[in-house]
Design an enzyme around this catalytic site. Structure first.
Site, PDB file in Angstrom:
ATOM      1  N   SER A 139       0.860  -1.186   0.000  1.00 28.98           N
ATOM      2  CA  SER A 139       0.000   0.000   0.000  1.00 28.98           C
ATOM      3  C   SER A 139       0.894   1.233   0.000  1.00 28.98           C
ATOM      4  O   SER A 139       2.082   1.145   0.372  1.00 28.98           O
ATOM      5  CB  SER A 139      -0.845  -0.011   1.280  1.00 28.98           C
ATOM      6  N   TYR A 152      -2.323  -1.364  10.353  1.00 30.86           N
ATOM      7  CA  TYR A 152      -2.253  -1.451   8.888  1.00 30.86           C
ATOM      8  C   TYR A 152      -0.903  -0.945   8.389  1.00 30.86           C
ATOM      9  O   TYR A 152      -0.243  -1.588   7.568  1.00 30.86           O
ATOM     10  CB  TYR A 152      -3.408  -0.637   8.295  1.00 30.86           C
TER      11      TYR A 152
HETATM   12  P1  NAD Z   1     -11.565  -6.019  -0.193  1.00 37.17           P
HETATM   13  O1  NAD Z   1     -12.176  -5.939   1.174  1.00 37.17           O
HETATM   14  O2  NAD Z   1     -12.383  -5.749  -1.381  1.00 37.17           O
HETATM   15  O3  NAD Z   1     -10.854  -7.398  -0.386  1.00 37.17           O
HETATM   16  C1  NAD Z   1     -10.163  -8.026   0.641  1.00 37.17           C
HETATM   17  C2  NAD Z   1     -10.048  -9.480   0.293  1.00 37.17           C
HETATM   18  O4  NAD Z   1      -9.386 -10.149   1.351  1.00 37.17           O
HETATM   19  C3  NAD Z   1     -11.406 -10.139   0.099  1.00 37.17           C
HETATM   20  O5  NAD Z   1     -11.340 -11.015  -1.008  1.00 37.17           O
HETATM   21  C4  NAD Z   1     -11.597 -10.928   1.391  1.00 37.17           C
HETATM   22  O6  NAD Z   1     -12.384 -12.087   1.198  1.00 37.17           O
HETATM   23  C5  NAD Z   1     -10.160 -11.280   1.689  1.00 37.17           C
HETATM   24  N1  NAD Z   1      -9.950 -11.639   3.081  1.00 37.17           N
HETATM   25  C6  NAD Z   1     -10.173 -10.892   4.185  1.00 37.17           C
HETATM   26  N2  NAD Z   1      -9.897 -11.610   5.284  1.00 37.17           N
HETATM   27  C7  NAD Z   1      -9.486 -12.832   4.853  1.00 37.17           C
HETATM   28  C8  NAD Z   1      -9.067 -14.011   5.515  1.00 37.17           C
HETATM   29  N3  NAD Z   1      -9.023 -14.091   6.841  1.00 37.17           N
HETATM   30  N4  NAD Z   1      -8.726 -15.070   4.752  1.00 37.17           N
HETATM   31  C9  NAD Z   1      -8.803 -15.020   3.408  1.00 37.17           C
HETATM   32  N5  NAD Z   1      -9.184 -13.940   2.731  1.00 37.17           N
HETATM   33  C10 NAD Z   1      -9.525 -12.846   3.452  1.00 37.17           C
HETATM   34  O7  NAD Z   1     -10.300  -5.028  -0.132  1.00 37.17           O
HETATM   35  P2  NAD Z   1      -9.297  -4.510  -1.264  1.00 37.17           P
HETATM   36  O8  NAD Z   1      -9.354  -3.047  -1.222  1.00 37.17           O
HETATM   37  O9  NAD Z   1      -9.495  -5.221  -2.538  1.00 37.17           O
HETATM   38  O10 NAD Z   1      -7.907  -4.917  -0.605  1.00 37.17           O
HETATM   39  C11 NAD Z   1      -7.071  -5.909  -1.143  1.00 37.17           C
HETATM   40  C12 NAD Z   1      -5.640  -5.614  -0.726  1.00 37.17           C
HETATM   41  O11 NAD Z   1      -5.218  -4.371  -1.285  1.00 37.17           O
HETATM   42  C13 NAD Z   1      -5.451  -5.498   0.779  1.00 37.17           C
HETATM   43  O12 NAD Z   1      -4.221  -6.100   1.153  1.00 37.17           O
HETATM   44  C14 NAD Z   1      -5.402  -4.004   0.992  1.00 37.17           C
HETATM   45  O13 NAD Z   1      -4.679  -3.657   2.142  1.00 37.17           O
HETATM   46  C15 NAD Z   1      -4.682  -3.569  -0.282  1.00 37.17           C
HETATM   47  N6  NAD Z   1      -4.852  -2.153  -0.609  1.00 37.17           N
HETATM   48  C16 NAD Z   1      -6.088  -1.648  -0.897  1.00 37.17           C
HETATM   49  C17 NAD Z   1      -6.211  -0.309  -1.225  1.00 37.17           C
HETATM   50  C18 NAD Z   1      -7.519   0.305  -1.580  1.00 37.17           C
HETATM   51  O14 NAD Z   1      -7.594   1.538  -1.739  1.00 37.17           O
HETATM   52  N7  NAD Z   1      -8.578  -0.480  -1.778  1.00 37.17           N
HETATM   53  C19 NAD Z   1      -5.083   0.516  -1.238  1.00 37.17           C
HETATM   54  C20 NAD Z   1      -3.850  -0.024  -0.922  1.00 37.17           C
HETATM   55  C21 NAD Z   1      -3.740  -1.364  -0.620  1.00 37.17           C
END
Ligand code: NAD
Length: 257
Positions: A139, A152
């Site tokens: 991130s 985080y």
């Molecule tokens: P999201 O909530 O849409 O997806 C999260 C995913 O993780 C889902 O598929 C969920 O089922 C899975 N998950 C959660 N807990 C779990 C567990 N215990 N076991 C297995 N799977 C699990 O969120 P996102 O925004 O798509 O985030 C995905 C990644 O990207 C994360 O690591 C997040 O930190 C990172 N990220 C997101 C953003 C953003 O702006 N959305 C920015 C930077 C980084």
């Protein structure tokens, strides 16, 4: 560029960025393994949809990324792992002196330790196959900090550090390890933060998006899951064979500020 013949495991891929990455890898020809801890009919249906529309083999395998043994079992059950995308992640926002201990433990387990376990299980498989790509979804918070996100930010800085170690341990092998650092991407994880932020600052949804979320994103646009998927596909290409141990920001200029 074709990833035909490669198998990719994408953790946390039944929604958001992980699902977007799985789609782009499948469009590039890789067989994909979707994962979450839910094991619903819809999860299996997503894999069927990807297989149906792209022609690759796609499967869903349940594993709870907060449990080390399930992380390792995911790699074992997949049977192959040329590309490992450590994407599963959760968020919780609170001042550090009020941060719930169970939330800290869950964020560190899912956002950081899961990647330790899956990588440990995947590297021997990659070594046997003679090729491998580890891509960790960190991130902008792996490179910078914000208040109220202690767990985080700690986990994301941690995964950037671990990425470098994996790259050094595999430096003389045809395996690379890199981290992608997205800025804000409009996914369910981000969507879930909007109501609390609206209440906290007494702002409209539009104001929260422009003034709070995208305040640090100079492009004033969310990154898309397709752009993140495309970045993963690039890291799997021959052009990226000497890119290892580094971070790629997909953040509209956030970390340039
Ligand atoms: P999201 O909530 O849409 O997806 C999260 C995913 O993780 C889902 O598929 C969920 O089922 C899975 N998950 C959660 N807990 C779990 C567990 N215990 N076991 C297995 N799977 C699990 O969120 P996102 O925004 O798509 O985030 C995905 C990644 O990207 C994360 O690591 C997040 O930190 C990172 N990220 C997101 C953003 C953003 O702006 N959305 C920015 C930077 C980084």
């Amino acid at each position: 560029m074709s990833l035909s013949g490669r198998t990719a495991i994408v953790t946390g891929s039944n929604s958001g960025i992980g699902l977007g990455i799985a789609w782009e890898l499948a469009r590039a020809g890789a067989d994909v393994v979707l994962n979450s801890f839910t094991d619903r009919d819809e999860d299996h249906a997503l894999a069927e949809k990807i297989a149906g529309e792209t022609g690759v083999a796609a499967r869903y395998i349940k594993a709870d990324m907060s449990k080390g043994e399930e992380c390792r079992a995911l790699v074992e059950k997949a049977g192959a792992c040329d590309i490992l995308v450590n994407n599963a992640g959760i968020q919780h926002v609170a001042p550090i002196d009020e941060f719930p201990v169970e939330k800290w433990d869950a964020i560190l387990a899912i956002n950081l330790s899961s990647a330790f376990h899956t990588t440990a299980a995947a590297l021997p498989v990659m070594r046997k196959a003679g090729w491998g790509r580890v891509v960790n979804i960190a991130s902008a918070h792996g490179l910078t900090a914000s208040p109220y996100k202690s767990a985080y930010v700690a986990a994301k800085h941690g995964i950037v550090g671990m990425t470098k170690v994996v790259a050094l341990e595999t430096a003389e092998e045809p395996i690379t390890a890199n981290a992608i650092c997205p800025g804000y991407v409009l996914t369910p994880l981000v969507e879930a933060q909007i109501p609390d932020t609206m209440a906290k600052y007494d702002m409209s949804r539009e104001e929260v998006i422009k003034k709070v979320m995208l305040e640090r994103q100079p492009s004033k646009e969310f990154a898309t899951v397709e752009q993140l998927g495309g970045t993963v596909v690039f890291l799997c290409s021959d052009a990226a064979a000497q890119i290892t141990g580094t971070t790629i920001s997909v953040d509209g200029g956030w970390t340039a500020l």
